[in-house]
Design an enzyme around this catalytic site. Structure first.
Site, PDB file in Angstrom:
ATOM      1  N   THR A 286       0.813  -1.222   0.000  1.00  0.00           N
ATOM      2  CA  THR A 286       0.000   0.000   0.000  1.00  0.00           C
ATOM      3  C   THR A 286       0.846   1.272   0.000  1.00  0.00           C
ATOM      4  OG1 THR A 286      -0.037  -0.224   2.391  1.00  0.00           O
ATOM      5  CG2 THR A 286      -1.979  -1.029   1.212  1.00  0.00           C
TER       6      THR A 286
ATOM      7  N   VAL B 289       6.182   2.958  -2.872  1.00  0.00           N
ATOM      8  CA  VAL B 289       6.934   2.036  -3.726  1.00  0.00           C
ATOM      9  C   VAL B 289       6.079   0.804  -4.026  1.00  0.00           C
ATOM     10  CG1 VAL B 289       9.004   0.585  -3.884  1.00  0.00           C
ATOM     11  CG2 VAL B 289       9.162   2.892  -2.914  1.00  0.00           C
TER      12      VAL B 289
ATOM     13  N   ARG C 261      -3.565  -2.168   9.539  1.00  0.00           N
ATOM     14  CA  ARG C 261      -4.395  -1.021   9.153  1.00  0.00           C
ATOM     15  C   ARG C 261      -4.988  -1.198   7.758  1.00  0.00           C
ATOM     16  NH1 ARG C 261       0.199   1.177  11.509  1.00  0.00           N
ATOM     17  NH2 ARG C 261       1.303   1.195   9.525  1.00  0.00           N
TER      18      ARG C 261
ATOM     19  N   ARG D 180      21.708  -4.221   2.846  1.00  0.00           N
ATOM     20  CA  ARG D 180      22.533  -3.753   1.719  1.00  0.00           C
ATOM     21  C   ARG D 180      24.025  -3.923   1.937  1.00  0.00           C
ATOM     22  NH1 ARG D 180      19.451   1.880   1.182  1.00  0.00           N
ATOM     23  NH2 ARG D 180      17.570   1.128   0.122  1.00  0.00           N
TER      24      ARG D 180
ATOM     25  N   CYS E  78      17.848   4.978  -3.359  1.00  0.00           N
ATOM     26  CA  CYS E  78      17.395   5.625  -4.601  1.00  0.00           C
ATOM     27  C   CYS E  78      18.421   6.624  -5.158  1.00  0.00           C
ATOM     28  CB  CYS E  78      16.060   6.317  -4.353  1.00  0.00           C
ATOM     29  SG  CYS E  78      16.007   7.268  -2.839  1.00  0.00           S
TER      30      CYS E  78
ATOM     31  N   GLY F 250      10.799  10.076  -1.432  1.00  0.00           N
ATOM     32  CA  GLY F 250      11.794   9.219  -0.798  1.00  0.00           C
ATOM     33  C   GLY F 250      11.451   8.924   0.657  1.00  0.00           C
TER      34      GLY F 250
ATOM     35  N   LYS G  57      25.250   6.369   2.733  1.00  0.00           N
ATOM     36  CA  LYS G  57      24.755   5.289   1.866  1.00  0.00           C
ATOM     37  C   LYS G  57      25.290   5.476   0.455  1.00  0.00           C
ATOM     38  CE  LYS G  57      20.313   4.562   4.180  1.00  0.00           C
ATOM     39  NZ  LYS G  57      18.871   4.860   4.127  1.00  0.00           N
TER      40      LYS G  57
ATOM     41  N   ARG H 139      16.885  17.758   0.775  1.00  0.00           N
ATOM     42  CA  ARG H 139      15.475  17.542   0.418  1.00  0.00           C
ATOM     43  C   ARG H 139      14.929  18.840  -0.194  1.00  0.00           C
ATOM     44  NH1 ARG H 139      13.543  12.545   0.381  1.00  0.00           N
ATOM     45  NH2 ARG H 139      13.794  12.027   2.575  1.00  0.00           N
TER      46      ARG H 139
ATOM     47  N   HIS I  59      14.343  12.540  -8.067  1.00  0.00           N
ATOM     48  CA  HIS I  59      15.551  13.119  -7.469  1.00  0.00           C
ATOM     49  C   HIS I  59      16.439  13.704  -8.570  1.00  0.00           C
ATOM     50  CE1 HIS I  59      14.468  11.334  -3.764  1.00  0.00           C
ATOM     51  NE2 HIS I  59      15.393  10.401  -3.637  1.00  0.00           N
TER      52      HIS I  59
END
Ligand code: A2P
Length: 332
Positions: A11, A14, A39, A99, A128, A159, A212, A234, A241
Site C-alpha cells: 500500500t 513504492v 491497518r 545492503r 534511490c 523518498g 549510503k 530535500r 531526485h
C-alpha cells in the site's frame, strides 16, 4: 516460469509502483499476494484488471511464495525477510536492512547484474540516490576509471514514503490558501524551503543518506577505494531526485566522449539542449524509466582535462526503487 510472488508494503508509495511496473512489464506471475500492516488488511488494490485484497503481514505469509518484493522499511525487513527466505522465497529487498551485509548482493542491473547469481535468498536494492547516480556514472567509469565523485542531491519528498508526498501536497494547499503552513512528519516545513536530508547525522558529520551513497556505490562498483563525497538535500519536489555530479577521471575525458558513451548507455537519456536551456528536470523524469542526463561539460577547475560535470534527474519511486527491483527479479 511464472512466479508465486508477494509484495511487502503493497500500500506504500513504492508498493503501488511495484503493481504498476509488474503490470506494465507483464512480469510472469502465477499469483500475487499483497501484504501490509493490520491497518490496510481487507483493503483491495487493482492489479491487471483484478481487485486483490491486502493481507496483514505475518511470519506465516510466505507459504508457497517464491519471490518477495519488500518495501515497508528496514525494521520490517529485518523482522520478516528471514521468515520469507526460510520458506524458500527469494527476496528483493528495497530497504537498507541488508545492503551492506557481506555476501548479500547489492545490485543495479545496468552495473553489476553478474552479482545476482551469488545470492543466498536476499538481493538488496540500493538507495534511490545511489541508483540515480550509478546508472550514468558506471558506463563512463568503464571507459576511464573515475577517481573521485562530488555529488549534491536535490531529493524529492517521495523518498520519505507516501506520507512525504501527502505532507508536501498539504503544505502547498495551505500556502496557496494563505493559511499557516504546518509541518507534520518532516523536521521542517518543506514547501518554499530546502533542508539537509532528514536522516540521522553519523559521527563523521555526514547524514545516513550521504554515507549510503558513498558505501553502496563502492560495493556496487566493486571499487572499495573510490573517493566520493556527497551532500544530500530535500527539496519541495514530488517524486524525482536530481543530482549535480562532478567527476574526476584517471585520464583526460572530453565532453564529446562522455556524450558518445552516454548516448548508448542502458537506462540513460541525454537531455542537454544548451540553445533552449532544456536540461534534466524532475517533472520530466517523473514516471520515466530512464535517468535523464544533461549539463554535460568540462570541469574548468580541473585544468588537466580529467574533470566532467553532469546534472541528472531520475524517478525515485520508479528506477530508484520499484523498477530497479523488478529488473533484478526479471534477471532471476
Ligand atoms: P500500511 O499502508 O498498512 O501502513 P511508505 O514507504 O509509502 O510510507 O509505505 C510503507 C509501507 O509499509 C506501507 O505499505 C505500509 O502499510 C507498510 N507497513 C508499515 N508498517 C508495517 C507493519 N508493521 N507491517 C506491515 N507493513 C507495514
Amino acid at each position: 516460469m511464472a512466479w508465486r510472488a508477494a509484495i511487502i508494503g503493497a500500500t506504500g508509495a513504492v508498493g503501488q509502483e511495484f503493481l504498476k511496473v509488474l503490470e506494465e512489464r507483464r512480469f510472469p506471475l502465477s499469483s500475487l499476494k499483497l501484504l501490509a500492516s493490520a491497518r490496510s488488511a481487507g483493503k483491495s488494490l487493482r492489479f491487471a484488471g483484478q481487485d486483490l485484497v491486502v493481507e496483514e503481514l505475518s511470519e506465516r505469509s510466505f507459504a508457497g511464495v517464491e519471490l518477495v518484493l519488500a518495501s515497508a522499511g528496514g525494521s520490517i525487513s529485518r523482522k520478516f525477510v528471514p521468515a520469507a527466505v526460510a520458506a524458500g522465497a527469494v527476496v528483493v529487498d528495497n530497504t537498507s536492512a541488508f545492503r551492506m551485509v557481506d555476501g548479500v548482493p547489492l545490485v543495479v542491473p545496468e552495473v553489476n547484474p553478474q552479482d545476482i547469481a551469488s545470492h543466498k535468498g536476499i538481493i538488496a536494492n540500493p538507495n534511490c540516490s545511489t541508483i540515480v547516480m550509478n546508472v550514468p556514472v558506471w558506463p563512463l567509469h568503464q571507459v576511464n576509471p573515475v577517481r573521485r565523485i562530488v555529488v549534491s542531491t536535490y531529493q524529492a519528498v517521495s523518498g520519505a514514503g507516501a506520507w512525504g508526498m501527502w505532507e508536501l501536497a498539504e503544505q502547498i494547499k495551505a500556502f496557496a490558501a494563505g493559511q499557516p503552513v504546518e509541518k507534520k512528519k518532516f523536521p521542517h516545513v518543506i514547501v518554499n524551503n530546502v533542508f539537509s536530508h532528514n536522516s540521522a547525522i553519523a559521527d563523521n558529520g555526514y547524514n545516513e543518506e550521504e554515507n549510503k551513497m558513498v558505501l553502496e556505490t563502492r560495493k556496487i562498483f566493486h571499487c572499495p577505494g573510490l573517493l566520493i563525497t556527497a551532500t544530500c538535500v530535500r527539496v519541495p519536489v514530488m517524486r524525482a531526485h536530481s543530482e549535480a555530479i562532478n567527476l574526476q577521471f584517471t585520464r583526460p575525458m572530453s565532453e564529446g566522449r562522455v556524450r558518445e558513451i552516454l548516448a548508448r548507455a542502458a537506462g540513460v537519456r541525454i537531455v542537454d539542449d544548451r540553445k533552449n536551456n532544456v536540461f534534466p528536470m524532475p517533472l520530466d523524469a517523473s514516471s520515466q524509466d530512464d535517468i535523464l542526463v544533461g549539463r554535460i561539460r568540462q570541469d574548468i577547475s580541473q585544468p588537466d582535462g580529467c574533470g566532467i560535470d553532469l546534472f541528472v534527474s531520475g524517478d525515485q519511486v520508479r528506477k530508484g526503487a520499484a523498477l530497479n527491483a523488478v529488473q533484478i527479479a526479471e534477471r532471476l
